[in-house]
Design an enzyme around this catalytic site. Structure first.
Site, short mmCIF file in Angstrom:
data_model
loop_
_atom_site.label_atom_id
_atom_site.label_comp_id
_atom_site.label_asym_id
_atom_site.label_seq_id
_atom_site.Cartn_x
_atom_site.Cartn_y
_atom_site.Cartn_z
N ASP A 108 -23.86 -60.23 50.44
CA ASP A 108 -22.74 -60.43 49.62
C ASP A 108 -22.96 -60.98 48.30
O ASP A 108 -22.71 -61.85 47.84
CB ASP A 108 -21.60 -61.47 50.44
CG ASP A 108 -20.37 -61.52 49.65
OD1 ASP A 108 -20.23 -60.71 48.73
OD2 ASP A 108 -19.46 -62.12 49.86
N CYS A 113 3.32 -65.51 36.90
CA CYS A 113 2.44 -64.40 37.22
C CYS A 113 2.60 -64.22 38.75
O CYS A 113 2.70 -64.94 39.33
CB CYS A 113 1.02 -65.06 36.83
SG CYS A 113 -0.43 -63.97 37.64
N GLN A 167 -13.82 -66.29 48.19
CA GLN A 167 -13.06 -64.93 48.31
C GLN A 167 -11.74 -65.26 47.73
O GLN A 167 -11.04 -66.34 47.97
CB GLN A 167 -12.99 -64.38 49.71
CG GLN A 167 -14.16 -63.95 50.17
CD GLN A 167 -14.94 -62.70 49.46
OE1 GLN A 167 -14.16 -62.25 48.45
NE2 GLN A 167 -16.29 -62.68 49.60
N CYS A 224 -18.48 -56.16 45.80
CA CYS A 224 -17.41 -56.36 44.60
C CYS A 224 -17.44 -55.51 43.74
O CYS A 224 -16.70 -55.80 42.54
CB CYS A 224 -17.24 -57.94 44.45
SG CYS A 224 -18.70 -58.33 43.71
N CYS A 230 5.81 -56.65 36.44
CA CYS A 230 5.65 -57.86 35.77
C CYS A 230 5.97 -57.82 34.38
O CYS A 230 5.49 -56.48 33.72
CB CYS A 230 4.10 -58.12 35.88
SG CYS A 230 3.70 -59.74 34.98
N CYS A 273 -1.20 -58.27 29.24
CA CYS A 273 -2.04 -58.70 29.87
C CYS A 273 -3.13 -57.99 30.49
O CYS A 273 -2.74 -56.71 30.74
CB CYS A 273 -1.39 -59.68 31.03
SG CYS A 273 -2.48 -60.63 32.22
#
Length: 388
Positions: free
Chosen positions: A320, A117, A222, A346, A33, A39
């Protein structure tokens, strides 16, 4: 071998900025990228693919080892492809006569414009491009704001947050923008405010199997479809030996990502703290005529965890939690009678902390599946199954 500029202490080490690469690693790759240097979204594009996958899988392995489970039975890394991110929150900033729509720069508050992106789904990338073209003429964005985009079944759901309020004329312009950008819905708010619908062309829904659930603005989903599928498969596999009709709790249930797949085999008690998510979950339950298999309640599990006495009769608990983990709920599970816990993490650091509580309570790790939804970043999901 690199040359760096030291910034100062950070934790047990030092923070530094790269000045030059004297001798590159054989695992170094050219970032695909053009925005990679500025970024802050994709921080690992300079790592060759094989080394990247091994490093990412190693994050889960290290977290579980810190929790007391060395040599964890870790499955292959479940990966999401580029161009599949279906949820993103872009920062907006007015700079002169143009509007930048992108991600914050690495270690700074600057906003890096990211046209093209590589991680965004094409539908989200198209809306971001439309915002760059249309927002300069709208005074509702005086200096900065944000654009929360979610790809629903009916199209993109966009929630604009700006530092200026739209008058009637601006609302008409926004409604026209929603039509031209083919949005499902466009909502607006000031920072910290609740979303106000400006244009609803199609009521956006999420689909969990054959169940359609209304999508609240900004609701959790998600990040990729493949990532969600990998998590659902891993959770169901961890419970495959339980009898059909067993009672299972789904904690931090959101809008039902795991609730509805679990309900195909089990009776589910679902708990979620966000009011809009619970309302959407209940609407999906009613529409699918599943009130006999799913009971949904609004409950802040960080302050009101499911206590040991309430866990009686549960064959398993699935949870979760958000990035900061589920310290209070895990402590309650460690002290309770439940013998099976499936933790969808996560954040490897939170997983290490919470899984240590389970290890100390006599749980063993049965399986773990690392899931990479945030390509080229340090973010990692992991589905870990524990039994007592």
């Amino acid at each position: 071998m690199v040359e760096v500029r030291l910034d100062g202490k950070r934790g047990d080490g030092l923070s530094a900025r790269l000045v030059a690469i004297a001798t590159p690693s054989p695992d170094r790759a050219e970032p695909p990228c053009p925005h990679a240097a500025a970024c802050g979204g994709c921080t690992m594009q300079h790592l060759a693919d094989g080394a990247y996958a091994a490093w990412k899988r190693g994050l889960a392995e290290a977290a579980l080892a810190r929790a007391g489970f060395p040599g964890a039975p870790l499955g292959p890394l479940a990966r999401s492809a580029p161009g599949t991110r279906r949820r993103a929150d872009l920062a907006l900033r007015r700079i002169g006569g143009r509007v930048v729509a992108g991600f914050h720069g690495r270690g700074s508050s600057d906003v890096t414009d990211v046209p093209g992106c590589l991680v965004l789904h094409p539908a989200l990338a198209a809306v971001a491009a439309a915002l760059r073209a249309s927002l300069p003429g709208l005074l509702i964005l005086r200096r900065e704001g944000s654009a929360a985009m979610t790809l629903a079944a009916e199209g993109v759901d966009l929630w604009l947050t700006t530092d200026g309020a739209p008058d009637a004329a601006a609302r008409s312009v926004l409604a026209a923008f929603a039509r031209s950008a083919r949005l499902a819905r466009l909502s607006w708010s000031r920072p910290g405010g609740e979303a106000e619908p400006v244009a609803v062309l199609a009521r956006p829904t999420l689909r969990f199997g054959d169940v359609a659930v209304p999508l609240p603005p900004g609701a959790f989903l998600q990040a990729t479809e493949a990532g969600e599928a990998a998590i659902v498969i891993a959770v169901l596999a961890a419970l495959a030996d339980l009898p059909e009709g067993a009672r299972v709790a789904d904690l931090y249930a959101g809008c039902g990502t795991l609730t509805f797949p679990l309900a195909r085999r089990f009776r589910v008690r679902a708990a979620e703290g966000d009011a809009a998510a619970v309302e959407a979950l209940r609407a999906g339950i009613a529409a699918a005529s599943l009130s006999g298999r799913i009971v949904a309640e609004r409950r802040d599990l960080s302050t009101r965890p499911l206590l040991p006495a309430e866990q009686a009769g549960l064959a398993a608990v699935v949870l979760d939690p958000p990035r900061d983990g589920a310290r209070a709920q895990i402590a309650a599970l460690a002290a309770g009678p439940v013998r099976r816990v499936v933790y969808v993490s996560c954040n490897p650091n939170a997983l290490a902390r919470d899984a240590r509580l389970l290890a100390d309570a006599g749980f063993r790790l049965e399986s773990a599946v690392p899931v990479d939804q945030f390509l080229w970043s340090a973010h990692l999901e992991c589905v870990a199954s524990f039994s007592r």
